[in-house]
Design an enzyme around this catalytic site. Structure first.
Site, mmCIF file in Angstrom:
data_model
loop_
_atom_site.group_PDB
_atom_site.id
_atom_site.type_symbol
_atom_site.label_atom_id
_atom_site.label_comp_id
_atom_site.label_asym_id
_atom_site.label_seq_id
_atom_site.Cartn_x
_atom_site.Cartn_y
_atom_site.Cartn_z
ATOM 1 N N GLN A 16 0.773 -1.108 0.049
ATOM 2 C CA GLN A 16 -0.056 0.010 0.041
ATOM 3 C C GLN A 16 0.760 1.019 0.001
ATOM 4 O O GLN A 16 0.303 2.483 -0.270
ATOM 5 C CB GLN A 16 -0.936 -0.043 1.150
ATOM 6 C CG GLN A 16 -1.997 -1.043 1.273
ATOM 7 C CD GLN A 16 -2.932 -1.126 2.401
ATOM 8 O OE1 GLN A 16 -2.634 -1.878 3.273
ATOM 9 N NE2 GLN A 16 -3.876 -0.306 2.368
ATOM 10 N N HIS A 117 1.198 -9.174 4.541
ATOM 11 C CA HIS A 117 0.003 -8.301 4.387
ATOM 12 C C HIS A 117 -0.439 -8.339 3.240
ATOM 13 O O HIS A 117 -0.786 -7.231 2.414
ATOM 14 C CB HIS A 117 0.246 -6.696 5.044
ATOM 15 C CG HIS A 117 -0.698 -5.886 5.322
ATOM 16 N ND1 HIS A 117 -0.891 -5.401 6.443
ATOM 17 C CD2 HIS A 117 -1.927 -5.876 4.540
ATOM 18 C CE1 HIS A 117 -2.012 -4.838 6.419
ATOM 19 N NE2 HIS A 117 -2.552 -5.037 5.298
ATOM 20 N N ASN A 162 -1.478 -10.809 8.257
ATOM 21 C CA ASN A 162 -2.468 -9.868 8.601
ATOM 22 C C ASN A 162 -4.045 -10.209 8.339
ATOM 23 O O ASN A 162 -3.948 -10.728 7.190
ATOM 24 C CB ASN A 162 -1.918 -8.543 7.826
ATOM 25 C CG ASN A 162 -3.385 -7.403 8.243
ATOM 26 O OD1 ASN A 162 -3.389 -6.910 9.266
ATOM 27 N ND2 ASN A 162 -3.979 -6.995 7.136
ATOM 28 N N GLU A 163 -4.854 -10.240 9.091
ATOM 29 C CA GLU A 163 -6.413 -10.516 8.836
ATOM 30 C C GLU A 163 -6.504 -11.751 7.855
ATOM 31 O O GLU A 163 -6.830 -11.683 6.796
ATOM 32 C CB GLU A 163 -6.920 -9.104 8.225
ATOM 33 C CG GLU A 163 -7.106 -7.987 9.389
ATOM 34 C CD GLU A 163 -7.547 -6.901 8.485
ATOM 35 O OE1 GLU A 163 -7.914 -7.020 7.285
ATOM 36 O OE2 GLU A 163 -7.606 -6.033 9.159
#
Length: 500
Positions: A16, A117, A162-163
């Site tokens: 990102q 991520h 992550n998640e």
């Protein structure tokens, strides 16, 4: 009142922020590959330049010391470290993140690296279908060992994946993001299962490494606060308990909880896997965005008619997400602490302002509604620690800078504005903005609030952060407040509104 021992700061992720998608030996990620064909997805922003954090990380990390932040979460790009999924590490990638960790510590913050991520190496996807295959477990463990060996001397807190549920759902099951594979329910559950086993394997291996006693591991999971809890929930999105049983129970208790097993036909852990998984999380890492109370999704601060749609590239009207009712910021970590009795890190907490109210760079910097978000959420964090006695060691706001939201630059979560606007057309998603940085009003507010009310539990010594308790030396407050101040009277008013 004495300052509360909580570190505060920001987060971000490689795909990102960094850009530099093909520089210095980095291999392609699934996001890089997905957007190479511009005719396939012509309306979406692409990750190739992003915020150019790869070249500007020192400039960006300097904001940590400028605003006295004491913690920073970042992710390491797997394809920058291992371009071929496994094999020989890329020396330039190893050095880049080593330099970044040093820079974070230099700027007075505790580093919280995320190992993964969502930017999977395309090589992993090509070789064995990524997280749909159990081959991901050993591949990820191999990658993690490279990180532990190279950065473990300076890192105490590790966030593994992550998640996992969001990665398996949004990237594969009902895909909105790369690799855009549409999978069956069974593969969705298997992806989640593989992710948890990858985490457990990493931790098991790590605990057999020398000098590993200081390391703490967790899986940062996005979890909704649902209040009241339904009596007989059948869908995970309807229930905080079901989410906890799926996302957290395995790494604290060794298995999925009984209710989520009834709701979904999940894969089973073997006895050996249960033993490996149990206790593989040393702390609770929770990402908080959505709170539904009294059966109604609460509106964001200042919601008006334009908030009813996100207004991104999808022409259909999508109900605004998230619903950041501030009470969830207090009640969700309290629920998880009462269930697992472990230290809490709020690994993500944030809010994006809809595009209709941020159509220019100047509007993004003004940032009135994000200031309001923190006016409401900041006191909840303090109350969580002081009144509820929940051991919160860090709060990491999402995100440090405006960045790439996996398919667009129109949803701005940052506390530092980044100019993505095309100077000719005024549009974003064109890779023609100047990328200049400017602090938003919200970061001035956060700095003043948290430096006045908290002190980091991580002691700085000779340019290195340790996990020793911090002294009670006074923390200087930010002198520049951009016209923002918060008095005890305002805080009392906020509490009165929230608990009325």
């Amino acid at each position: 009142m004495a300052k509360v021992p909580i570190a505060w700061g920001f987060g971000g992720s490689a795909v990102q922020m960094e850009g530099g998608w093909n520089l210095d030996g980095k291999g392609p990620s699934i996001f890089d590959t997905a957007y190479l064909n511009s005719t396939l997805r012509p309306t979406h922003g692409k990750p190739y330049r992003s915020a150019d954090h790869y070249n500007r990380y020192k400039e960006d990390l300097a904001f940590l010391s400028q605003f006295k932040a004491t913690a920073y979460r970042f992710s390491i790009s797997w394809p920058r470290i291992l371009p071929d999924c496994t094999g020989t590490p890329n020396p330039a990638g190893i050095k880049y993140y080593s330099d970044m960790i040093d820079e974070i510590i230099k700027n007075g913050a505790e580093p919280f690296p995320t190992m993964f991520h969502w930017d999977l190496p395309q090589a992993c996807q090509d070789q064995f279908r990524g997280f749909q295959s159990d081959k991901i477990i050993d591949a990820f463990a191999n990658y993690a060992s490279v990180l532990l060996e190279n950065y473990g001397d300076r890192v105490n807190y590790w966030l593994t994946l992550n998640e996992p549920r969001a990665n398996c759902d949004f990237c594969m099951h009902k895909p909105q993001f790369a690799p855009f594979t549409t999978t069956s329910d069974a593969l969705y559950y298997q992806c989640m299962h593989n992710s948890l086993l990858a985490h457990g394997t990493v931790v098991q291996n790590a605990r057999n490494m020398p000098n590993s006693s200081k390391w703490k591991f967790a899986i940062p999971s996005i979890t909704d606060w649902i209040d009241p809890e339904p009596t007989n929930p059948t869908q995970v999105y309807e229930s905080t308990l079901l989410q906890a049983e799926w996302y957290f129970d395995p790494c604290f208790m060794g298995d999925y909880g009984p209710n989520i097993k009834k709701a979904y036909p999940l894969p089973a852990f073997t006895d050996a896997q249960k033993a490996m998984m149990k206790g593989s999380c040393d702390f609770i890492a929770v990402n908080i965005y959505n709170s539904i109370t009294r059966g109604v999704p609460d509106s964001p601060p200042g919601e008006t008619t334009p908030y009813t749609a996100q207004e991104v590239d999808d022409p259909t009207s999508i109900i605004y997400w998230p619903h950041p009712n501030p009470i969830g910021t207090r009640l969700l970590p309290r629920f998880l602490y009462n269930r697992y009795n472990k230290e809490v890190v709020i690994a993500e907490l944030g809010y994006h302002v809809p595009r209709t109210l941020e159509s220019t760079f100047a509007q993004a910097v003004q940032d009135d509604l994000r200031v309001q978000f923190w006016q409401l959420n900041g006191p909840q964090i303090i109350a969580l620690a002081t009144e509820d006695k929940v051991p919160v060691s860090a709060v990491l706001a999402w995100s440090l800078i405006d960045n790439y939201e996996f398919s667009t630059y129109e949803l701005r979560w940052g506390h530092i504005a980044v100019d993505y606007w095309d100077p000719v057309t005024g549009k974003v998603n064109t890779d023609k903005g100047s990328l200049r940085r400017e602090p938003k009003r919200s970061i001035y507010f956060m700095s003043e609030f948290f430096t006045n009310n908290t002190v980091s539990p991580f002691k700085q010594r000779s340019g290195t952060n340790t996990t020793l308790p911090a002294t009670t030396t006074a923390v200087q407050t930010t002198t520049k407040s951009a016209g923002i101040c918060i008095s005890s009277g305002i805080l009392l008013t906020v509490f009165a509104v929230l608990f009325a």
